[in-house]
Design an enzyme around this catalytic site. Structure first.
Site, PDB file in Angstrom:
ATOM      1  N   HIS A  90       0.824  -1.211   0.000  1.00 26.50           N
ATOM      2  CA  HIS A  90       0.000   0.000   0.000  1.00 26.50           C
ATOM      3  C   HIS A  90       0.857   1.259   0.000  1.00 26.50           C
ATOM      4  O   HIS A  90       0.415   2.327  -0.425  1.00 26.50           O
ATOM      5  CB  HIS A  90      -0.906   0.040   1.238  1.00 26.50           C
ATOM      6  N   THR A 201      -6.434   4.339   6.755  1.00 23.63           N
ATOM      7  CA  THR A 201      -6.537   3.058   6.048  1.00 23.63           C
ATOM      8  C   THR A 201      -7.399   2.121   6.893  1.00 23.63           C
ATOM      9  O   THR A 201      -7.527   2.330   8.107  1.00 23.63           O
ATOM     10  CB  THR A 201      -5.146   2.427   5.852  1.00 23.63           C
TER      11      THR A 201
END
Ligand code: ZN
Length: 250
Positions: A90, A201
């Site tokens: 990510h 996130t």
């Protein structure tokens, strides 16, 4: 100067960390930044991610109408440390071994890791920046405090360069920096916007104390492109304030 460990030592350390890194990657691989697993769908991917939609104090935000408060800026006690650099699928995440931390009016927090988003997740008066770093800290009670550092395009950044030179190209890859002093990334003044928010996130956990430094630091175009070659866009859109106030110190 920050140097990479010699090849042999690095390989051994990387081999030791790889299993953990891949386990983490596999656990979180189902969310991302583009449809069908992008931010608008995070809460539908797993029940543990439901706060991403139902939360009322989510991050990032567009910072505006900050209230001048008589609080002190964060105090930084960072020191040089070895650091692990992980491509977690990510972003690039840097975990120093013994980096020191910050002191806020709420107490002392130790730095756990830092990572990067492009473009910046936080906006200031609607303005986006090409990159930000999130410096994630934890106190002894397990509460989180994040310092956000905004980057504007300009001069080559030597401290960032050591991270960019080491960052693994593939998800799950790791590297080790022999020494890194996060203090070298900070601007000269440490005034900050502060507010309560969340992880940006999944699982979007709330109760995170945010401190966004008001002074940006510089990154060269070539350095920005080096990060964007791995992650062209890894920013969650700004979230509603829902009545939260943003304070600015000084
Ligand atoms: Zn972040």
């Amino acid at each position: 100067m920050t140097k990479l460990l010699p090849g042999t030592a690095m390989t051994l350390i990387a081999a030791g960390l790889c299993a953990t890194a891949w386990a983490n990657t596999a656990d979180t691989a189902e969310w991302g930044y583009t449809a069908p697993s992008g931010p608008e769908s995070w809460s539908e991917l797993k029940s543990e991610f439901r706060l991403c939609t139902s939360g009322k104090e989510q991050s990032p935000i567009d910072i505006h109408d900050a209230v001048k408060a008589g609080v002190e800026p964060p105090t930084f006690t960072y020191r040089p440390s070895t650091a692990a650099v992980l491509n977690n699928g990510h972003t690039i995440q840097v975990s120093p071994t013994d980096p020191g931390g910050i002191t806020l009016t709420s107490g002392a927090y130790s730095l756990v890791q830092l990572h990067f988003h492009t473009p910046s997740e936080e906006k200031i008066q609607g303005r986006s920046y090409p990159l930000n770093a999130h410096l994630v800290h934890r106190n002894t009670a397990g509460e989180l405090a994040v310092v956000a550092l905004l980057f504007e395009e300009g001069a080559h950044n030597p401290t960032l360069e050591s991270i960019l030179a080491a960052m693994p190209k593939d998800a799950g890859g790791t590297a080790t920096l022999e020494t890194l002093n996060i203090a070298d990334l900070l601007p000269a003044t440490h005034n900050a916007y502060s507010y309560m928010g969340s992880l940006t996130t999944p699982p979007c956990t709330e109760g995170v104390r945010w401190n966004v430094l008001t002074t940006a630091v510089q990154i060269s175009r070539a350095q920005l492109e080096a990060f964007q070659a791995l992650y062209p866009m890894n920013a969650r859109p700004v979230q509603p304030l829902n009545g939260r106030s943003v304070q600015v110190d000084g």
